[in-house]
Enzyme design. Structure first.
Site, PDB file in Angstrom:
ATOM      1  N   SER A  44     -52.638 -12.963 -58.900  1.00 55.21           N
ATOM      2  CA  SER A  44     -51.835 -12.030 -58.127  1.00 55.21           C
ATOM      3  C   SER A  44     -52.718 -11.248 -57.139  1.00 55.21           C
ATOM      4  O   SER A  44     -53.393 -11.840 -56.310  1.00 55.21           O
ATOM      5  CB  SER A  44     -51.082 -11.097 -59.085  1.00 55.21           C
ATOM      6  N   ASP A  87     -41.766 -17.988 -61.040  1.00 61.38           N
ATOM      7  CA  ASP A  87     -42.337 -16.724 -60.568  1.00 61.38           C
ATOM      8  C   ASP A  87     -41.348 -16.026 -59.634  1.00 61.38           C
ATOM      9  O   ASP A  87     -40.967 -16.573 -58.599  1.00 61.38           O
ATOM     10  CB  ASP A  87     -43.657 -16.983 -59.845  1.00 61.38           C
ATOM     11  N   HIS A 114     -44.876 -15.797 -63.429  1.00 60.87           N
ATOM     12  CA  HIS A 114     -45.973 -15.062 -62.799  1.00 60.87           C
ATOM     13  C   HIS A 114     -47.176 -14.947 -63.722  1.00 60.87           C
ATOM     14  O   HIS A 114     -48.316 -15.039 -63.282  1.00 60.87           O
ATOM     15  CB  HIS A 114     -45.493 -13.672 -62.388  1.00 60.87           C
TER      16      HIS A 114
END
Length: 468
Positions: free
Chosen positions: A266, A384, A412
């Site tokens: 991320s 995600d 995610h």
């Protein structure tokens, strides 16, 4: 949940009345051996917790025959095969209408690999895309004249109208040689760096740290400032992208080996990109897990994270539940336990607000990513809800050596949901090296024409999801 909500609201009201936030230093309990954790002072009063596992390697018995072979092996940067030298030559042109044209003039690897073991060379290619900041449909940088018409009697076709050639706004040339070799846990010059994102901690990498340390890799995983057991200054400027990037630079310089592999998740992907751009000779490979597209970072002005810290404190249970639903493909007891064990989203509201507001990185645009010559593995969880798959597909189009793998059962937090699959993909990528045996024998095939963001482009094979 109700009790937690009531406690959160009470603390939030106290925060608003007193103007003070709760303690911003959050040590976390861990069942891991204490000797694997270190506390590094990156700046005066700014201390980061780092989990550093140094494998115990036995000194090999060196024979006379090995001493003769040793000088030859050193030429290959730790790899006895010198055929992993790849010529990275790229011309990046930015036009004033927002058009980005990338011409690959050197060796081009297949953008699709099977179990990270292939990687044949392709002929030179051109990638033509539209910059994210522009909405208009770009035109061709060098309009081609219309094809000649067939002769009718003695009448000659009218010449095509002349169009003035547009001048580029910016042009970047990349011309370098890169050594790409297999990185095994037995290689003492290899180190793995794991960088988490907003709201996480080094504990989200628990499965990866254990797996690769058992294989003999040296692994390093820091807690970002305000996360995990790192100190959390009560000043918003401490959580800007540049402040956090300098922290990661200090950690990298302290633990870096000759060949380093960066693994980011991320927001952590941006710091890995920054380090790969700053230290191209030391960063050997990069893994980007659900990192998003190659666009410059800019905080959103209309976001729930712009609310006062005391309000966020009241809403923290709701935010944690929302993160659980969006970050995991399933929301069962297993996922809740993973969230608790990984200390994910267990961050002070002030830190969370400052982190989201400090995501300003105008340099990290398409051109910045296109300048990278390091091989990159893109891992994306199909479910995600934070990062759409088309963003990682766009990243694969921009990067020079990008291999996209989609895990259909992941979201995610895919490295926590599907640790075995992620560990296998990462390990195969670490061991991967390009097959250069066909470099001289490769025949130039016609480039394939595809549509990229509404623009006709000539590009290598498109990335495809990983087969189950």
């Amino acid at each position: 949940m109700a009790g937690t909500m009531l406690t959160s609201i009470t603390d939030g009201i106290l925060c608003c009345l007193t103007g003070k936030a709760a303690s911003l230093v959050m040590p976390v309990e861990s069942s891991e051996p204490a000797d694997t954790f270190e506390f590094v002072e990156v700046k005066p009063g700014r201390v980061l917790r780092v989990r550093h596992i140094m494998p115990e390697r036995q000194a090999p018995v060196v024979t006379e025959e090995d001493q003769v072979k040793e000088p030859e092996q050193e030429k290959g940067s730790g790899n006895s095969n010198n055929s992993s030298s790849v010529h990275c030559k790229r011309k990046i042109t930015v036009y004033r209408n927002g058009q980005l044209v990338i011409e690959n003039l050197g060796d081009v690897l297949h953008s699709e690999i099977v179990q990270c073991q292939d990687g044949d060379l392709e002929p030179c290619s051109t990638v033509e895309v539209e910059l994210a900041d522009y909405k208009e449909v770009p035109t061709s940088p060098e309009p081609k004249p219309a094809p000649p018409l067939s002769m009718v009697g003695e009448q000659k076709p009218a010449p095509p109208p002349r169009r003035r050639r547009r001048k580029p706004k910016r042009m970047v040339m990349i011309d370098s040689e890169r050594e790409i070799s297999s990185c095994k846990g037995t290689h003492s010059d290899v180190a793995l760096f794991f960088v988490h994102g907003v709201g996480g901690s080094l504990d989200i990498w628990g499965s990866q740290l254990d797996f690769f340390s058992r294989l003999g890799y040296e692994v390093i995983a820091p807690d970002l400032a305000g996360h995990g057991a790192s100190t959390a200054p009560h000043i918003a400027a401490a959580y800007t992208f540049y402040a956090l990037a300098e922290d990661m630079r200090a950690i990298f310089k302290k633990y870096a080996r000759k060949r380093n592999i960066l693994i980011g998740h991320s927001y952590g992907v941006s710091f890995c990109t920054f380090l790969a751009h700053e230290y191209p000779d030391q960063v050997h490979k990069v893994v980007m897990i659900n990192g998003g597209g190659p666009t410059a970072l800019e905080p959103s002005l209309c976001s729930i994270f712009q609310l006062p810290s005391c309000v966020l404190h009241c809403l923290s249970p709701c935010l944690a539940w929302s993160f659980l639903k969006a970050g995991f493909a399933h929301q069962g007891a297993k996922e809740k336990q993973l969230l608790k064990q990984g200390n994910a989203f267990n961050v002070n509201p002030f830190v969370l607000r400052a982190m989201m507001s400090g995501q300003y990185w105008p340099e990290g645009d398409e051109v910045y990513h296109a300048e990278l010559t390091v091989p990159v593995l893109l891992v994306h969880g199909m479910y995600d809800k934070f990062v759409p798959i088309d963003e990682d597909q766009r990243m694969a189009e921009i990067l020079l050596f990008a291999f996209l793998k989609v895990i259909e059962e992941g979201s995610h937090m895919v490295m926590m949901e599907c640790p075995d699959t992620v560990n296998t993909l990462l390990h195969e990528f670490f061991l991967w090296e390009p097959d250069m045996s066909k470099k001289n024998a490769a025949k130039t095939d016609p480039d394939k024409t595809v549509i990229v963001n509404g623009v006709v482009a000539q590009t290598p094979k498109p990335n495809r999801p990983m087969d189950k």
